[in-house]
Design an enzyme around this catalytic site. Structure first.
Site, PDB file in Angstrom:
ATOM      1  N   TYR A 162       0.844  -1.202   0.000  1.00  0.00           N
ATOM      2  CA  TYR A 162       0.000   0.000   0.000  1.00  0.00           C
ATOM      3  C   TYR A 162       0.878   1.251   0.000  1.00  0.00           C
ATOM      4  CZ  TYR A 162      -3.754   3.248   1.100  1.00  0.00           C
ATOM      5  OH  TYR A 162      -4.646   4.293   1.044  1.00  0.00           O
TER       6      TYR A 162
ATOM      7  N   SER B 108      -6.400   1.146  -4.443  1.00  0.00           N
ATOM      8  CA  SER B 108      -6.493   2.574  -4.138  1.00  0.00           C
ATOM      9  C   SER B 108      -5.102   3.191  -4.262  1.00  0.00           C
ATOM     10  CB  SER B 108      -7.118   2.774  -2.763  1.00  0.00           C
ATOM     11  OG  SER B 108      -7.566   4.090  -2.593  1.00  0.00           O
TER      12      SER B 108
ATOM     13  N   ASP C  98     -17.581   4.286  -8.105  1.00  0.00           N
ATOM     14  CA  ASP C  98     -16.517   4.668  -7.179  1.00  0.00           C
ATOM     15  C   ASP C  98     -16.356   6.186  -7.208  1.00  0.00           C
ATOM     16  OD1 ASP C  98     -14.288   5.050  -5.631  1.00  0.00           O
ATOM     17  OD2 ASP C  98     -13.089   3.490  -6.591  1.00  0.00           O
TER      18      ASP C  98
ATOM     19  N   HIS D 125     -15.972   1.995  -4.151  1.00  0.00           N
ATOM     20  CA  HIS D 125     -14.562   1.824  -3.838  1.00  0.00           C
ATOM     21  C   HIS D 125     -14.280   0.504  -3.123  1.00  0.00           C
ATOM     22  CE1 HIS D 125     -10.609   3.574  -3.812  1.00  0.00           C
ATOM     23  NE2 HIS D 125     -10.471   3.443  -2.506  1.00  0.00           N
TER      24      HIS D 125
END
Length: 712
Positions: free
Chosen positions: A481, A561, A645, A680
């Site tokens: 991430y 993301s 999203d 999302h």
């Protein structure tokens, strides 16, 4: 910034049926007919540099042309996935493993005990309650909110005496919420309904009403138009929404505003921020009818969060002069930061806290795994809590009068189990362990450390089946991430369990940009140092190769993301690194991300293309959409996103897919899978989640040359 849009309505009228053409491209296992996306000249100028955004038209989520493009891409992707011989077998295995009862920790509100439960394959978990006689009753069942399971229950907030509840729902995965009020005793809905609520808590002031936050509805598309000014409102029960009073945010502009009433109902605290890091704090004494908001700190250089109060003494969690955070306290009679007193001092490990039963629980991260200390409100250590193992702990929260608290424990091979804890006696017991057909003893999960490009020591947790031959040929997912001060800690996932059962390796790298080592670790992966994040991820892959866990032919890069940005940047910088790339709901157009919805609030991490020439050039250098080059063989890529999203708008993924399909050399497929009536990720139905994960793993294994699944 000068913009020249060389596109007219006349063009669209003349070419509405020509936006999506078909072109044959050879694929590894079959012939793929990709939608050929029309390129339309659209110039944005940044500091004298012209950028031709040829797929700019895909940003219009309301256009017929974009809708046709989405349908055409899904047809191609579904056709490809449908030809993978073990796709259905994977889905069946995942469905079988998913089908076990899941129950949350209980919590008491008024005269009832509440808990969430999913019988196994229900699309949404159901909120149940029991009365004092133990009689169980369905309280809120989001599976009845819509026929297709795309409406989910979001925030649930009970009034102080537990007689009323406000709950928000999300439709099709959107961040825009609707709030409904219910009488807990009669189970009758109130006439009050709030709409167009976004990024909001629901905090009751007694039984009078709630504080909530939202933006003015934007002009244009509610799914992509920019939202900038967040406001805090108060809704008095029994009135209509248009009469709701703006409490904060109408004069000064903030992007994120949250209002919370203290447990004793005496204080309103307001957090106001312009980015995802740093906030100003305001507190109002609700006991005083003439009380006004008191500003506690000035500016956005650090984070300040109220955790509790005892009378007029306020307790904060902050990284003010403490990058790893500490707990401080002050009296409302003198709230200046220079009067703050340490209650729990900063340590070398990152701190998060919860409160319950009159205690403060300090949950520390040591190399991305948890340990917990119990303190009283004077800062005296009561106990170090003995945890069930090495992993992630969450919970230890409740009201001051609660005698029993609950916490959960999990890691990559341990399904989340719930434990009860009696703080007054420091006694912990197993409360509920799920009955799942997964034997943790069959697997190894271990932490390793490797050096990044600049010598920085980075932790990574690697999980795999015992006895697996480390011969460099094991299908491996490398996940990361690396942003927004978010720590990636060990947790069990059913999709990951299936991957492990199929002899796959899961490697999770705790790269810079996250919060695993505090603010310094976060800042080392932001703005002009963002490349550190990508270098850390690349170094993780090279470690896996060196130690013979896997090789580039059997490696998949995965992230969602901000992690989708990570995958997009790494695959364009090092297209040889992995066989498969799996960017999900990614931030992929780094020049324009801040022009959509609340994206401008991410500037602390990214910077923007408009703030300086240097920042523009830096973003342009790694922006995935702008770094796809013709004549390069990129990994087999499956981009995933949702058409609703409004957090990271799907235009990011649309543009990236179009660029890859245009540029790809060789026979690796470049596909995009677009969930319809999905956002999302939060609130996605169980059925949709299973199908998506089965498709991702089928695509990954198939493109690593796997023709059949192992038997187990």
């Amino acid at each position: 910034m000068k913009k020249i849009a060389l596109i007219t309505s006349l063009f669209f009228m003349a070419n509405s049926n020509a936006q999506v053409r078909l072109v044959e491209v050879s694929a590894k296992s079959s012939q793929i007919v990709y939608p050929k996306t029309t390129q339309v000249k659209h110039i944005d100028t940044y500091f004298g540099t012209e950028i031709d955004d040829v797929y700019h038209w895909l940003e219009d989520d309301k256009s017929k042309e974009t809708e046709e493009w989405v349908k055409a891409q899904n047809v191609v992707t579904n056709d490809y996935l449908g030809k993978i011989p073990f796709r259905n077998e994977l889905k069946e295995k995942m469905t079988k493993l998913w089908n076990y009862e899941k129950i949350s920790a209980p919590f008491v509100e008024g005269n009832y005990t509440y808990y969430y439960k999913n019988n196994g394959l229900q699309n949404q978990s159901v909120l149940y309650r029991q009365d004092k006689k133990g009689v169980e009753q369905v309280f809120l069942d989001p599976n009845t909110f819509s026929k297709d399971g795309t409406t989910s229950l979001d925030n649930v907030s009970f009034s102080k005496d537990g007689s009323l509840v406000a709950y928000s729902i999300s439709e099709s995965g959107s961040d825009w919420r609707k709030v409904i009020f219910l009488d807990v005793i009669t189970m009758k809905k109130k006439t009050d309904i709030l709409i167009d609520v976004k990024f909001s808590g629901l905090s009751w002031k007694g039984n009078e009403g709630i504080y909530y936050s939202s933006y003015d509805k934007p002009k244009g598309s509610e799914l992509s138009a920019k939202t900038e000014q967040h406001k805090l409102y108060f809704h008095k029960l029994g009135t209509i929404q248009k009469t709701d009073k703006v409490i904060f945010g109408d004069k000064e502009k903030y992007r994120y505003v949250t209002g919370t009433v203290s447990e004793d109902n005496n204080y309103l605290t307001i957090s106001a921020a312009n980015s995802t890091s740093g906030n100003e704090l305001f507190i109002q004494d609700l006991k005083n009818p003439k009380g006004t908001l008191v500003k506690i700190n000035e500016g956005f250089d650090y984070d300040v969060d109220v955790i509790d109060n005892v009378g007029s003494k306020i307790f904060l969690l902050t990284n003010y002069d403490a990058p790893n955070k500490k707990v401080v306290a002050f009296d409302m009679s003198n709230p200046s930061p220079n009067k703050w007193e340490d209650v729990i001092s900063e340590t070398q490990n990152v701190l998060s806290v919860s409160t319950g039963s009159g205690y403060i629980f300090a949950n520390y991260l040591r190399d991305a795994v948890s340990y917990v200390l119990q303190y009283n409100y004077d800062g005296k250590l009561v106990s170090q809590i003995e945890l069930p193992g090495v992993g992630t702990v969450s919970g230890f929260s409740g009201k001051k009068e609660d005698k029993i608290l609950y916490y959960s424990f999990t890691n990559y091979i341990t399904p989340g189990s719930i434990y009860s804890y009696i703080p007054g006696r420091q006694i912990s017991d197993l409360y509920r362990r799920p009955k799942i057909e997964f034997n943790s003893d069959d697997y190894i999960t271990k932490q390793v450390f490797y050096n990044s490009k600049d010598g920085t020591r980075v932790p990574m947790i690697i999980t795999y089946k015992k006895g697996l031959d480390l011969n460099g040929k094991n299908p491996t997912i490398l996940y990361g991430y690396g942003g927004f001060n978010i720590s990636i800690t060990p947790s069990f996932g059913i999709a990951n369990a299936i991957w492990l059962q199929n002899n796959g390796i899961l490697a999770v790298a705790n790269i810079r940009g996250g919060g695993e080592y505090g603010k310094k670790w976060h800042d080392m992966g932001t703005k002009m140092e963002k490349q550190n994040v990508f270098d850390d991820f690349i170094a993780a892959a090279e470690y896996l190769f060196k130690e013979k866990y896997t090789s580039s032919d059997y490696l998949a890069l995965k992230g969602g993301s901000n992690g989708g940005l990570l995958v997009g940047a790494v695959m364009t910088q090092r297209p040889d690194l992995a066989r498969v790339a799996l960017p999900a709901v990614g931030v992929l157009d780094m020049l324009r991300y801040h022009t959509f919805t609340a994206g401008a609030g991410w500037a602390y991490d990214y910077g923007t293309a408009e703030e300086s020439k240097e920042m523009f050039q830096y973003l342009l250098k790694y922006s995935p959409v702008h770094n796809v080059k013709k004549g390069v063989q990129y990994p087999a890529t499956l981009i995933t996103t949702g058409d609703h999203d409004d957090r990271v708008v799907p235009a990011h993924s649309f543009k990236f897919a179009a660029q890859l399909q245009e540029a790809q050399k060789g026979d690796f497929p470049t596909l995009i899978r677009i969930d319809v009536k999905s956002g999302h990720g939060a609130g996605k139905s169980t059925a949709a989640t299973i199908q998506e994960n089965a498709d991702i793993q089928a695509f990954t294994l198939f493109n690593m040359g796997i023709q059949r699944l192992p038997r187990y």
